[in-house]
Every structure is written in C-alpha cells, then in structure tokens.
Design an enzyme around this catalytic site. Structure first.
Site, mmCIF file in Angstrom:
data_model
loop_
_atom_site.group_PDB
_atom_site.id
_atom_site.type_symbol
_atom_site.label_atom_id
_atom_site.label_comp_id
_atom_site.label_asym_id
_atom_site.label_seq_id
_atom_site.Cartn_x
_atom_site.Cartn_y
_atom_site.Cartn_z
ATOM 1 N N LYS A 68 -8.697 -0.616 3.895
ATOM 2 C CA LYS A 68 -8.739 0.483 2.940
ATOM 3 C C LYS A 68 -8.692 1.835 3.659
ATOM 4 O O LYS A 68 -7.970 2.747 3.250
ATOM 5 C CB LYS A 68 -10.014 0.395 2.095
ATOM 6 N N ASP A 97 0.771 -1.769 1.390
ATOM 7 C CA ASP A 97 0.802 -1.805 -0.070
ATOM 8 C C ASP A 97 1.251 -0.441 -0.589
ATOM 9 O O ASP A 97 0.684 0.600 -0.206
ATOM 10 C CB ASP A 97 -0.566 -2.169 -0.634
ATOM 11 N N GLU A 102 -2.879 0.854 0.741
ATOM 12 C CA GLU A 102 -3.630 0.116 1.756
ATOM 13 C C GLU A 102 -2.689 -0.259 2.894
ATOM 14 O O GLU A 102 -1.470 -0.345 2.697
ATOM 15 C CB GLU A 102 -4.249 -1.178 1.187
ATOM 16 N N ASN A 122 -2.713 -3.487 5.317
ATOM 17 C CA ASN A 122 -3.369 -4.764 5.572
ATOM 18 C C ASN A 122 -2.962 -5.301 6.941
ATOM 19 O O ASN A 122 -1.772 -5.448 7.226
ATOM 20 C CB ASN A 122 -2.978 -5.767 4.491
#
Length: 318
Positions: A125, A273, A281, A283
């Site tokens: 995040k 994302d 985000e 990841n």
C-alpha cells in the site's frame, strides 16, 4: 537450474489459477529442478548457513494429484541457483523476519527473487507514496480528524487497512458520510493503527487493472478485475470478473516510469494496480494473474517470467 520456491503449503494451491504453480510448470517444462519449502521451515544457527527443511517435487500433470514429493530434507539456501519468495500476504511480523533470514542467505551467496530488502522497502500500500505523480488523492493517517477532513474535501472516498489483501477490509463512504466514524474506528482501532484513504475513482467500473512488470518490462496485457453487482471491489477474491486487455497508453507510461526503478532495486516481478489513470498499489510479495492473462490472450506470462529469471541468475553468476 535448481529452484527453491518458498510458498504456502502445496495442498492449498488452486492450480487452475495459481501463479506460483504456473511458474513451476514452466520451469519444469524447461528441465529445471523444483524444490519447495515454507517460511516457518527456514532457520539459521551460528556457525552455519541459513537452511530450510525442503522437499524436492515432481509435477505429475494430473490435476487431482499434481505433484509427487519425497520426505523432507535439510538444505542450505545458498546451494540453489535461485530462491523464489512466493509466500502470499499478509506482510506480518513473521514475513518481515523471513526477509531478514533470506537476506542473511544472500550474504552467504544465495540468489533470492524478489530481493528480501526490496520486499521490506516496498509495502504494497505504502510504496505508492514515492510516486505521487502517478496516484490520485491519498491520505495515510491514524487520526480520525484527518480522515473527516479528507472526506469533506473529496466527498466520495475509499478506506482500507495497510495490511489487507484480496479486498479485505475495504470500505467506501459517499457524500452523505454515512458510518464514516464507525468505519474509521473499525479500521484504525481508535487511533492504534494507520489507515489508507483514497479518493474514490469512478473508473473502477471499467476494472482495477493488474499490470505485471517482469524484469523491468511490462507484460503486453493486463487483467482488469471488474466489480460485479453492487460490489465496489474488483478483487477476484471478492467475486470480481477478470478480463484481459492490451495495455493502454497510460498503462505503458506508468510501467515505463516504474519498471526500471523496481528492477534496479531487485524486484524481478511486480504487479501494479491501476484504476483509470492512477496507480493504487504496487504488489511485490506474490503478484498473481499469470494464468488468467494467458488463458484469455495466449500471452505466455510464465514463459516471460522464467526467461527473466534465467537471465537474472546468469547475471549473478557472471
């Protein structure tokens, strides 16, 4: 190559969609040796190297009994050509400790992907804070007053915990502010935990796109995870529909900005994302969507990954 996958228990794999399985299948097809372990099986003792209890596995091609494995044995991580850290989130204390053990293994000669320090430095995040030009209005705070002011400014917002995965704990609060106080208390536990708050992006109706970056370069197709019914979350784990699409010009622009930075830091694979034009985000722990993209487009994502892994190992050896 001899590959060690550190992952969740094999019996928990849903092989029809699991990305780690897709990696294993492609590596096996190329003749590489597969070995598996779990984070709790890694250990270090003074006077020795980082080791793990491992199992050498053979893929059977039978979906009901997809692997054979002998009894566990002990092995030094430095003896493998590559160690792939594929443990699913959450990024909790034990995951954090595992990265330190893996970093010690690196000092002993192990080649770990993604790089343990990079995993620690890029919480999924919070990693977006480094790239404000690519994201929408975002707030990270423990303070309920900060959240109220952010809502007053942006009216329609998304709140989520920093350690969530698969859409867990995500809330939307609209202009009426209904239940904002209760949701804030639930997520920040009366100020004890930090929360991420983002302006709601209406482009979510077109999908929360997973853009995969392998070896610094984007896969040509993304997977748009589209919310279904009255659901605001597009995550596949919450019932979102995955639709593979070619990357847009904006997707490529984002990948061009992030790819070289992530690669230089030792992140062989990342899943970015994107909603609309905004990154939400980054990841890095265990990015997925290989199989969904390949099934819908024919793009051999696992092949691209193993290509990059082989090149990275060759570079390390050189």
């Amino acid at each position: 190559m001899e590959l060690l996958f550190i992952a969740d228990p094999l019996h928990s794999f849903k092989i029809y969609k699991d990305t780690t399985f897709a990696m294993m299948r492609e590596a096996h097809r190329r003749g590489h040796t597969l070995t598996v372990s779990e984070p709790q099986h890694i250990m270090w003792q003074r006077g020795s190297k980082v080791s793990a209890r491992v199992q050498d596995i053979r893929l059977t091609g039978d979906p009901t009994h997809w692997y054979d494995a002998p009894e566990q044995r002990s092995a030094w991580l430095a003896d493998f050509d590559a160690v792939l850290m594929r443990k699913d989130p959450p990024f909790d204390s034990e995951y954090f400790y595992a990265t330190h053990l893996l970093e010690q293994a690196e000092r002993e000669g192990a080649r770990v992907f993604n790089k343990p320090r990079a995993l620690r430095d890029h919480p999924e995040k919070l990693a977006i804070m480094e790239f404000p030009q690519l994201i929408g209005p975002t707030l990270v705070t423990r303070d309920a007053g900060d959240i109220q002011r952010f809502h007053a400014q942006h009216q329609d917002i998304i709140l989520k915990p920093l350690d969530g995965m698969g859409g867990m704990g995500i809330f939307r609060v609209g202009p009426d502010g209904l239940n904002l106080g209760s949701i804030t208390e639930t997520l920040n536990r009366h100020g004890a935990r930090s929360v991420m708050v983002q302006k709601f992006l209406p482009e979510i109706v077109e999908g929360d796109k997973r853009v995969l970056i392998i070896g610094g370069k984007p896969v040509p197709f993304c997977l748009a995870r589209i919310p279904q019914g009255r659901e605001v979350r597009g995550n596949l784990a919450t019932g979102g529909k995955g639709v593979a699409r070619p990357l847009s010009a904006r997707d490529r622009e984002i990948a061009a900005a992030l790819g070289p930075v992530l690669q230089q830091r030792g992140l062989l694979l990342a899943g970015v994302d994107v909603i609309g034009d905004c990154v939400t985000e980054i990841n890095v722990t265990s990015p997925t969507c290989f199989q969904e993209i390949q099934e819908q487009t024919g793009c051999d994502v696992a092949g691209l990954f193993i290509d990059a892994l082989e090149a990275a190992v060759a570079t390390h050896r050189g």
